[in-house]
Design an enzyme around this catalytic site. Sequence first.
Site, PDB file in Angstrom:
ATOM      1  CB  THR A  57     -10.497  -1.297 -20.597  1.00  0.00           C
ATOM      2  OG1 THR A  57      -9.184  -1.810 -20.899  1.00  0.00           O
ATOM      3  CG2 THR A  57     -10.540   0.202 -20.843  1.00  0.00           C
TER       4      THR A  57
ATOM      5  CG  ASN B 270       1.465   3.505  -5.778  1.00  0.00           C
ATOM      6  OD1 ASN B 270       1.813   4.564  -6.286  1.00  0.00           O
ATOM      7  ND2 ASN B 270       2.095   2.356  -6.008  1.00  0.00           N
TER       8      ASN B 270
ATOM      9  CD  GLU C 217      -5.772  -4.559 -24.170  1.00  0.00           C
ATOM     10  OE1 GLU C 217      -4.604  -4.679 -24.545  1.00  0.00           O
ATOM     11  OE2 GLU C 217      -6.556  -3.705 -24.632  1.00  0.00           O
TER      12      GLU C 217
ATOM     13  CG  MET D 252      -1.448  -8.113  -6.726  1.00  0.00           C
ATOM     14  SD  MET D 252      -0.528  -7.256  -8.028  1.00  0.00           S
ATOM     15  CE  MET D 252       0.346  -8.647  -8.707  1.00  0.00           C
ATOM     16  NE  ARG D 253      -8.563 -11.965  -7.832  1.00  0.00           N
ATOM     17  CZ  ARG D 253      -8.323 -13.235  -8.139  1.00  0.00           C
ATOM     18  NH1 ARG D 253      -7.134 -13.747  -7.934  1.00  0.00           N
ATOM     19  NH2 ARG D 253      -9.267 -13.980  -8.672  1.00  0.00           N
TER      20      ARG D 253
ATOM     21  CG  ASN E 202      -3.776  -0.613 -12.401  1.00  0.00           C
ATOM     22  OD1 ASN E 202      -3.595  -0.772 -11.180  1.00  0.00           O
ATOM     23  ND2 ASN E 202      -3.119  -1.314 -13.308  1.00  0.00           N
TER      24      ASN E 202
ATOM     25  CG  HIS F 125       1.646  -1.619 -15.240  1.00  0.00           C
ATOM     26  ND1 HIS F 125       1.424  -2.868 -14.694  1.00  0.00           N
ATOM     27  CD2 HIS F 125       2.602  -1.790 -16.183  1.00  0.00           C
ATOM     28  CE1 HIS F 125       2.211  -3.740 -15.292  1.00  0.00           C
ATOM     29  NE2 HIS F 125       2.930  -3.114 -16.193  1.00  0.00           N
TER      30      HIS F 125
ATOM     31  N   GLY G 292       0.771  -1.237   0.000  1.00  0.00           N
ATOM     32  CA  GLY G 292       0.000   0.000   0.000  1.00  0.00           C
ATOM     33  C   GLY G 292       0.802   1.286   0.000  1.00  0.00           C
TER      34      GLY G 292
HETATM   35  C1  GRF Z   1       3.267  -0.856  -7.596  1.00  0.00           C
HETATM   36  O1  GRF Z   1       4.523  -1.016  -8.212  1.00  0.00           O
HETATM   37  C2  GRF Z   1       2.186  -0.672  -8.625  1.00  0.00           C
HETATM   38  O2  GRF Z   1       2.618   0.011  -9.746  1.00  0.00           O
HETATM   39  C3  GRF Z   1       1.845  -2.106  -8.990  1.00  0.00           C
HETATM   40  O3  GRF Z   1       1.934  -2.818  -7.791  1.00  0.00           O
HETATM   41  C4  GRF Z   1       2.828  -2.150  -6.900  1.00  0.00           C
HETATM   42  C5  GRF Z   1       2.046  -1.868  -5.660  1.00  0.00           C
HETATM   43  O4  GRF Z   1       2.836  -1.298  -4.655  1.00  0.00           O
HETATM   44  N1  GRF Z   1       0.552  -2.172  -9.609  1.00  0.00           N
HETATM   45  P1  GRF Z   1       2.137  -0.668  -3.371  1.00  0.00           P
HETATM   46  O5  GRF Z   1       1.251  -1.765  -2.767  1.00  0.00           O
HETATM   47  O6  GRF Z   1       1.343   0.521  -3.800  1.00  0.00           O
HETATM   48  O7  GRF Z   1       3.270  -0.324  -2.471  1.00  0.00           O
END
Ligand code: GRF
Length: 205
Positions: free
Chosen positions: A145, A18, A147, A94-95, A111, A113, A16
């Site tokens: 989306t 982010n 995809e 992660m889903r 999202n 990435h 977490g």
């Molecule tokens: C980050 O690198 C994000 O880009 C990816 O998963 C990671 C999540 O990190 N989707 P956090 O849980 O936000 O520390």
Amino acid sequence: MPEIRPAIGVLISGRGSNLQALIDAIDQGKLPAAIAVVIANRPGAGGLERARAAGIETLVIEHRAFPNRDAFDQVLANELLARRVSLVCLAGFMRLIGTPLLEAFPNRILNIHPSLLPAFPGVDAQRQALEHGVKFAGATVHLVTAELDGGPIVQQATVPVRDDDTVETLSARILIEEHRIYPEAVRIMLDGGWNVTGRRFRRRS
Ligand code: GRF
């Protein structure tokens, strides 16, 4: 009159960081929003503690408890709709997102990435970038989306790849940019005045 801030919902699976960047941006007055709920699909997600420490409501909804993805997604959608969130932010969730959630929040799910999409979608993006030998890597915030990692791009940032980089050092450099651009992208989304034409996300100039 109390200020009314748009509500956002954040979905997590892990540490977490982010989520923390969003919490911090709100606390510092850089993001006029309120996180209404943080939902984790794993009870051990470290981000739950960050949310609790910030006084944010948390829910654990384990995907394994549901017979299929749509059933899981419908419950997520119901919880988010009940809290009247304007935007759903995936932050290390992660889903794959299925139809019930996409239809409940059309063009309203973001999202982040850790690659310069469309390069290196899916898991282990930083490792993919290193193994491919690219000289620049980065982070992307995009609309979700059906995809995987494929929706219109809202915000990107680049970082150089160094010859002595490992997955860990490159990931750390990218993560700094993730924490910078995710709150920015959320702000852009909430400010409005944007549209999506084909794959292009554009702001009114
Ligand atoms: C980050 O690198 C994000 O880009 C990816 O998963 C990671 C999540 O990190 N989707 P956090 O849980 O936000 O520390």
